[in-house]
Every structure is written in structure tokens, then in C-alpha cells.
Design a protein around this motif. Sequence first.
Motif, mmCIF file in Angstrom:
data_model
loop_
_atom_site.group_PDB
_atom_site.id
_atom_site.type_symbol
_atom_site.label_atom_id
_atom_site.label_comp_id
_atom_site.label_asym_id
_atom_site.label_seq_id
_atom_site.Cartn_x
_atom_site.Cartn_y
_atom_site.Cartn_z
ATOM 1 N N GLU A 1 -121.598 -1.566 37.266
ATOM 2 C CA GLU A 1 -120.542 -1.364 36.389
ATOM 3 C C GLU A 1 -119.174 -1.326 37.016
ATOM 4 O O GLU A 1 -118.147 -1.885 36.757
ATOM 5 N N ALA A 2 -119.156 -0.545 38.053
ATOM 6 C CA ALA A 2 -118.102 -0.150 38.925
ATOM 7 C C ALA A 2 -117.459 -1.518 39.710
ATOM 8 O O ALA A 2 -116.398 -1.860 39.685
ATOM 9 N N VAL A 3 -118.495 -2.368 40.062
ATOM 10 C CA VAL A 3 -118.034 -3.603 40.620
ATOM 11 C C VAL A 3 -117.478 -4.837 39.627
ATOM 12 O O VAL A 3 -116.476 -5.435 40.077
ATOM 13 N N ILE A 4 -117.998 -4.666 38.450
ATOM 14 C CA ILE A 4 -117.692 -5.635 37.342
ATOM 15 C C ILE A 4 -116.091 -5.091 36.904
ATOM 16 O O ILE A 4 -115.224 -6.046 36.916
ATOM 17 N N GLU A 5 -115.733 -3.870 36.979
ATOM 18 C CA GLU A 5 -114.694 -3.243 36.489
ATOM 19 C C GLU A 5 -113.404 -3.909 37.626
ATOM 20 O O GLU A 5 -112.319 -4.376 37.135
ATOM 21 N N LEU A 6 -114.009 -3.667 38.854
ATOM 22 C CA LEU A 6 -113.083 -4.073 40.160
ATOM 23 C C LEU A 6 -112.787 -5.479 39.793
ATOM 24 O O LEU A 6 -111.888 -6.060 40.128
ATOM 25 N N PHE A 7 -113.791 -6.291 39.722
ATOM 26 C CA PHE A 7 -113.738 -7.845 39.737
ATOM 27 C C PHE A 7 -112.881 -8.233 38.493
ATOM 28 O O PHE A 7 -111.938 -9.078 38.536
ATOM 29 N N GLU A 8 -112.982 -7.670 37.144
ATOM 30 C CA GLU A 8 -112.319 -8.021 36.215
ATOM 31 C C GLU A 8 -110.710 -7.755 36.426
ATOM 32 O O GLU A 8 -109.764 -8.417 36.084
ATOM 33 N N LYS A 9 -110.402 -6.525 37.006
ATOM 34 C CA LYS A 9 -109.122 -6.266 37.225
ATOM 35 C C LYS A 9 -108.547 -6.908 38.276
ATOM 36 O O LYS A 9 -107.179 -7.233 38.168
ATOM 37 N N GLU A 10 -109.136 -7.245 39.208
ATOM 38 C CA GLU A 10 -108.496 -7.994 40.335
ATOM 39 C C GLU A 10 -108.528 -9.804 39.975
ATOM 40 O O GLU A 10 -107.332 -10.370 40.346
ATOM 41 N N THR A 11 -109.540 -10.280 39.137
ATOM 42 C CA THR A 11 -109.243 -11.674 38.799
ATOM 43 C C THR A 11 -108.761 -12.072 37.429
ATOM 44 O O THR A 11 -108.581 -13.153 37.152
ATOM 45 N N GLY A 12 -108.929 -11.140 36.508
ATOM 46 C CA GLY A 12 -108.524 -11.382 34.939
ATOM 47 C C GLY A 12 -110.011 -12.045 34.399
ATOM 48 O O GLY A 12 -109.861 -12.050 33.175
#
Length: 357
Positions: free
Chosen positions: A40-51
Motif C-alpha cells: 500500500e505504501a508503494v501504491i500511495e507513492l506511485f499514485e501521488k507521483e504519477t497521477g
Amino acid sequence: MVSRSTLKASAAAAVITMVAAQGANADTLRLLTWGGYAPEAVIELFEKETGHTVEVTKSNNEEMIAKLRATGGGGFDLAQPSQDRIAGPQEEFGIYKPIDMSKIDTSQFITSMLDATKGNTMIGGDVYGVPHVWGTSGLVLDTNMAGAVKDYVDLCSDEFAGKVSYRLKRPTLIGFAFSMGMDPFAAYGDEDAYKEIMSKVEAKLIECKANVKAYWGGGDELMNLLRSGEVVASMAWDTGGWKLNSEKPEVTFVAPSSGALGWIDTFALPAKGKADDAAYAWINFVMRPDIAAMITDVAGNFTASKGADAMVSEELKVKYQKSFPPADVDNINWYPTVPAGLEAIEGAVLDRVKAAN
């Protein structure tokens, strides 16, 4: 001369345009993967960085192939089958599409592992898979109670009757074949030779049924059997042994004398995926060493990300080194690509073993 207010207005308009463009290009990535590969932490970072947003469906090799086969490669934008489950299913069912290597940041990958996976998943000059997570399966033992178990066939010793466990899946067939002195991978190109090897393995597994406390289906089930002491020796993944070792020092992963079975889980694009840009963005994001180390610390397995091993927890590094001295690493039997048709042979063997008295 352009006024300050005009510059501010232009800058604001540029920001609005950029945000709008990002929104227009932001897709939902439908990811078909294994547990632990998309924390989940990786998903959150990815969504924040890429949209982009991410929808995760957890699965395993058999289910991935079944899902993609049922839809002709639809329903998902990125899948993570093992590298030996790409070329055969692609030739038989056409469930993947080629990877555009120009969109992959290859500098982030361990070169030898990338080259090997590209070669094993190549069809007609096109690459269908790149590596992500790798690991092995072998023996997880209570070393106080089952220290005499050195290889897969030792699970069938009378000494451990009713105290062992393994899955009724192809890794068990392959592992037993190697421990019986045969090389199933060398027979991949000869169906008759492979059937002969599987016939001998089938007989051994039927003979061994009395020793099996339970055929485990999920990692949690096996963990509980080992925790309780109901099972003292099993076939399992290295990560399972390492996790249990933190709770019970006497339980750990041991590489069998005939060689652990090495696997690589890949990134592959389903044939009817609709969010390729998001898929490539995810691949490049999670292969960054810092992100890859986060995945290793959750999943327990190392990745093909160059330099990520230096960023994982010290505890995991120590467990890995104890389970895999250099000689055992050199002895790993890496899964090659499975030719079309062999899984039907294996499936029939497993069905007969299950049905046998």
C-alpha cells in the motif's frame, strides 16, 4: 516589456494546463500480481507521483493464466506471471502483447537477469517479459526435529510419517524429479522422456502419501502447521522459512542437496490491456532501488533492481546468507520456459496422485 501580472497569469495558465494534461493522461492500472508485490505504501507513492491509480488483484500463476485465457488477455493492464509461464501460454493462447523496451528504464535492472528473462520470454524477436521479483523454493524444516532431511525425497522417510507437507503443484513434481536423480528441464524438448520422468515421480508421490499431514494450499496454512509442530518438514518458499525463523529459530529454509528451484516473476502486458502508459510507469517506478527495497522488505524476496539489495533490512540479508552459501546459490535449478502441452501432462499426474488411496 511584459508586466509582472502578465507573467503570473501565464505561469498560472501553464500550471493549469499541465495539471489538466496529467489528469487527461492518468489511467487506472489494473494490476494482476502476487501478494506483497504492491504494498500500500508503494501504491500511495506511485499514485501521488504519477497521477495514475492502481487496482490490485492478488493471484498466482495458475489463476493468472486462467483469468487471461478466459478473456483473451483482457481485464488487466499488467500481470506478473513467472518467466516460465509466458512463452508457452502466449504461443498457445495469445494472451500477452510485446513489451516496448524503449519505454523501459533498463539501467535499473540487473543486466544478467534482464537478459535471461528477455531471452526466455522472446517469441519471433519480440520480448514479452522483464524480471521483477525472484526467489527459490526448497525445504523449510524444524532443524531440531528434521535435521536429517537433506533433499525432497527425504520427506518420504518413515521417520517423518504424518509430519510433512507440500503442495500438489508442479514445483513438487520438478523438485522430486531432481532429488530422484533425473533432470526434468533437460527433457522439456522430448515429451516422451518427460512423461517417463513424471511417471516415476507420480509413483513416488503416491508411495509418499502416508507421510503427508496435509497438502498445503496457502502460505498461512503451512505456517500454522509448522508453528504448531504438526509438520516438521515441508517444501516451501525461502521467504516462508525466513519469516518463521523470526518466530522460531529452529525453523528455517534449507537449500536441498539436489538444488533449490529458482523462479523469476516478471512484468507482462496482457493482450487487451488498456493502460499501457500506466503499466510502463509502474514498472519503471517499482524498479527504482529505493522502491524495490520497500517491496523486498514486505514480500521477503529480492528483486532484479540493481542496487536494491543494499537497501533492504539487515535481518533479511543475514537470513539469506545463512540459507544460501555460495555453493548452494551455484546449485540453484532455474526454471526455464515451459513448452506448450507439458502442463497438461503434469495436471494429469497431480490428479492421479490426489485421487490415489
